[in-house]
Design a protein around this motif. Sequence first.
Motif, PDB file in Angstrom:
ATOM      1  N   ALA A  75       0.925  -1.418   0.136  1.00  0.00           N
ATOM      2  CA  ALA A  75       0.308   0.384   0.360  1.00  0.00           C
ATOM      3  C   ALA A  75       0.799   1.287   0.044  1.00  0.00           C
ATOM      4  O   ALA A  75       2.117   1.277   0.089  1.00  0.00           O
ATOM      5  N   VAL A  76       0.183   2.259  -1.091  1.00  0.00           N
ATOM      6  CA  VAL A  76       1.009   4.225  -0.413  1.00  0.00           C
ATOM      7  C   VAL A  76      -0.251   4.813   0.201  1.00  0.00           C
ATOM      8  O   VAL A  76      -1.411   4.934  -0.056  1.00  0.00           O
ATOM      9  N   ILE A  77       0.396   5.271   1.474  1.00  0.00           N
ATOM     10  CA  ILE A  77      -0.620   6.175   2.249  1.00  0.00           C
ATOM     11  C   ILE A  77      -0.352   7.406   2.184  1.00  0.00           C
ATOM     12  O   ILE A  77       0.759   7.919   2.583  1.00  0.00           O
ATOM     13  N   PHE A 176     -17.123   6.191 -16.822  1.00  0.00           N
ATOM     14  CA  PHE A 176     -16.902   6.732 -15.634  1.00  0.00           C
ATOM     15  C   PHE A 176     -14.929   6.767 -15.788  1.00  0.00           C
ATOM     16  O   PHE A 176     -14.975   6.061 -16.724  1.00  0.00           O
ATOM     17  N   THR A 177     -14.305   6.796 -14.851  1.00  0.00           N
ATOM     18  CA  THR A 177     -12.802   7.047 -14.910  1.00  0.00           C
ATOM     19  C   THR A 177     -12.288   6.196 -13.390  1.00  0.00           C
ATOM     20  O   THR A 177     -12.736   6.308 -12.871  1.00  0.00           O
ATOM     21  N   ILE A 178     -10.696   5.622 -13.705  1.00  0.00           N
ATOM     22  CA  ILE A 178     -10.747   4.468 -12.489  1.00  0.00           C
ATOM     23  C   ILE A 178      -9.015   5.059 -12.390  1.00  0.00           C
ATOM     24  O   ILE A 178      -9.260   6.144 -13.388  1.00  0.00           O
ATOM     25  N   PRO A 179      -9.069   4.901 -11.322  1.00  0.00           N
ATOM     26  CA  PRO A 179      -7.750   5.581 -10.305  1.00  0.00           C
ATOM     27  C   PRO A 179      -6.599   4.593 -10.594  1.00  0.00           C
ATOM     28  O   PRO A 179      -5.568   5.105  -9.371  1.00  0.00           O
ATOM     29  N   HIS A 180      -6.494   4.476 -11.353  1.00  0.00           N
ATOM     30  CA  HIS A 180      -4.768   3.536 -12.345  1.00  0.00           C
ATOM     31  C   HIS A 180      -4.619   3.334 -13.101  1.00  0.00           C
ATOM     32  O   HIS A 180      -5.594   4.271 -14.249  1.00  0.00           O
ATOM     33  N   ASP A 181      -3.417   3.839 -13.688  1.00  0.00           N
ATOM     34  CA  ASP A 181      -2.904   3.853 -14.845  1.00  0.00           C
ATOM     35  C   ASP A 181      -3.007   2.276 -15.504  1.00  0.00           C
ATOM     36  O   ASP A 181      -3.277   1.377 -14.376  1.00  0.00           O
ATOM     37  N   ARG A 182      -2.347   1.348 -16.520  1.00  0.00           N
ATOM     38  CA  ARG A 182      -3.059   0.688 -17.127  1.00  0.00           C
ATOM     39  C   ARG A 182      -1.554  -0.642 -15.948  1.00  0.00           C
ATOM     40  O   ARG A 182      -2.578  -1.260 -16.035  1.00  0.00           O
ATOM     41  N   ALA A 184      -1.075  -0.433 -12.507  1.00  0.00           N
ATOM     42  CA  ALA A 184      -1.298  -0.197 -11.600  1.00  0.00           C
ATOM     43  C   ALA A 184      -2.414  -0.840 -11.497  1.00  0.00           C
ATOM     44  O   ALA A 184      -3.062  -2.104 -10.601  1.00  0.00           O
ATOM     45  N   LEU A 185      -3.860  -1.036 -12.530  1.00  0.00           N
ATOM     46  CA  LEU A 185      -4.255  -1.867 -13.033  1.00  0.00           C
ATOM     47  C   LEU A 185      -4.634  -3.290 -12.316  1.00  0.00           C
ATOM     48  O   LEU A 185      -4.701  -4.384 -12.325  1.00  0.00           O
ATOM     49  N   ALA A 186      -3.158  -3.512 -13.721  1.00  0.00           N
ATOM     50  CA  ALA A 186      -3.129  -4.868 -14.065  1.00  0.00           C
ATOM     51  C   ALA A 186      -2.218  -5.218 -12.605  1.00  0.00           C
ATOM     52  O   ALA A 186      -2.852  -6.798 -12.854  1.00  0.00           O
ATOM     53  N   GLU A 192      -0.938  -9.585 -16.157  1.00  0.00           N
ATOM     54  CA  GLU A 192       0.065  -8.867 -17.596  1.00  0.00           C
ATOM     55  C   GLU A 192      -0.077  -7.316 -17.823  1.00  0.00           C
ATOM     56  O   GLU A 192      -1.635  -7.495 -18.355  1.00  0.00           O
ATOM     57  N   ARG A 193       0.841  -7.087 -17.394  1.00  0.00           N
ATOM     58  CA  ARG A 193      -0.158  -5.459 -18.113  1.00  0.00           C
ATOM     59  C   ARG A 193      -0.517  -5.151 -19.388  1.00  0.00           C
ATOM     60  O   ARG A 193      -1.359  -5.171 -19.883  1.00  0.00           O
ATOM     61  N   SER A 194       0.578  -6.158 -20.767  1.00  0.00           N
ATOM     62  CA  SER A 194       0.351  -6.243 -22.086  1.00  0.00           C
ATOM     63  C   SER A 194      -0.887  -7.263 -22.240  1.00  0.00           C
ATOM     64  O   SER A 194      -1.273  -7.248 -23.020  1.00  0.00           O
TER      65      SER A 194
END
Lengths: 226, 226
Positions: A75-77, A176-182, A184-186, A192-194
């Motif tokens: 986690a990042v707090i 909607f928009t999600i709070p992660h880039d690709r 971070a979502l992966a 896997e991101r790819s």
Amino acid sequence: MEQFFAILSRCSLFAGVGQEEMGLMLHCLGARERAIPKGEPVFLEGDPAGFIGVVLEGAVQVVRDDYYGTRSVLAVIQPGEIFGEAFSCAGVETMPVSAFALKGSKVLWLDCKRMLTVCSNACQFHNRMVANLLRAVARKNLALSRKIQFMSQKTTKEKIMAYLLDQAKVQGCAAFTIPHDRQALADFLGVERSAMSAEIGKLKKAGILDCKGPWFHLRDTGEEEL
Amino acid sequence: MEQFFAILSRCSLFAGVGQEEMGLMLHCLGARERAIPKGEPVFLEGDPAGFIGVVLEGAVQVVRDDYYGTRSVLAVIQPGEIFGEAFSCAGVETMPVSAFALKGSKVLWLDCKRMLTVCSNACQFHNRMVANLLRAVARKNLALSRKIQFMSQKTTKEKIMAYLLDQAKVQGCAAFTIPHDRQALADFLGVERSAMSAEIGKLKKAGILDCKGPWFHLRDTGEEEL
DNA sequence: CCTCCTTTGTTGGATTTCCAACATACATTC
DNA sequence: GAATGTATGTTGGAAATCCAACAAAGGAGG
């Protein structure tokens, strides 16, 4: 400590607590402020548990080193968020994870025992605070359960769709928009991101969704709610 | 209600509460006993949250139906265990899951609000009970986090090893028994039973572990703690 | 002992994912 | 505008998983 009222008033622990009461409560909880230089440990695996930390300034990264020495970020707090509460409230003796300051940071240190014991001042907001703590831990619980739901799906495509459908439900809108880039979502979904990128591409071509950056739109495929 | 003292005294909520106090507290919490025939719902998705259930007799299965109508089992609650607490403590309005009686069952229904509000009797064990509840929710939290750690591993072999190493650590011994059969373990880790079985076979041949049924023994490979 | 049934182990081919590498798009800086 | 860096999309072969089907090992009950 008063300089951080704005931060603390946004902290889930202090929801519904005014500035004056907050000052009294911080005293009653034995709150201590600590500054941690960038890169230095906030606490280390093996340190005694029993505290609840609040990030006032900067950012704190919680990490776990596994059996083989591989480090993973749990986690990042961010300022206003809390850490350590699950271990302390669960009654574990020593912390099984470590935490480091990502930037020069200030954290507030609260004693978990004093939180759960009736204070001598019998301050009226004590119960409110315990309820806030319980709510925060329970919400984390639900967030973890949802993540497990996504990760339990068999294929990458199913994991993505489970996540996106949940987001649409939570945000109450098919767009909607999600709070992660690709990346971070992966990481969040455990894929896997790819491969994820490829699956998202297929879903777009199939007309199931549309997306651009963090913006998604789930299309009505006519199969739902028959 | 007294007939269930033995069960309730083993319930995490009532840890450290004696029989006389328990009777007072149950009254103070507005506890109600309900009998549910086998197969009938204990609660349904969409029902109002705000309660904490305790299984007194029988067994209760918590399930979630996903977007496509696929039902998955989230938990099986045994006598002395609680359910619904995460949703109620998190403050959600309506239950997002359903629960059914696996056998003819009796459950105790507690009002979450009354748990968190100071009772008019000011009973001395009220605070103890809130702390117990907090501890139970926090422990579930840690259990979910651990599960995520296992599921986050890339390969089946790594998932198994992460789980077994954790079990050895928790049980404090390289030889231990696990509480799942192979199918349940595979479901828990989110892998295929047959693939898992094959991987366990490889690990045995490689001399990394030994096992027979639910009994496992992690061998010292000499690589650890250099 | 035999049968039935459940659990666990094994196998092979179809499917999926992983991984590394590269292509593209976009923003920032000089 | 060129150069750089970052995020994202694309691709192909290696590796792992999934799935179904079957084999083997035990347990319960006759």
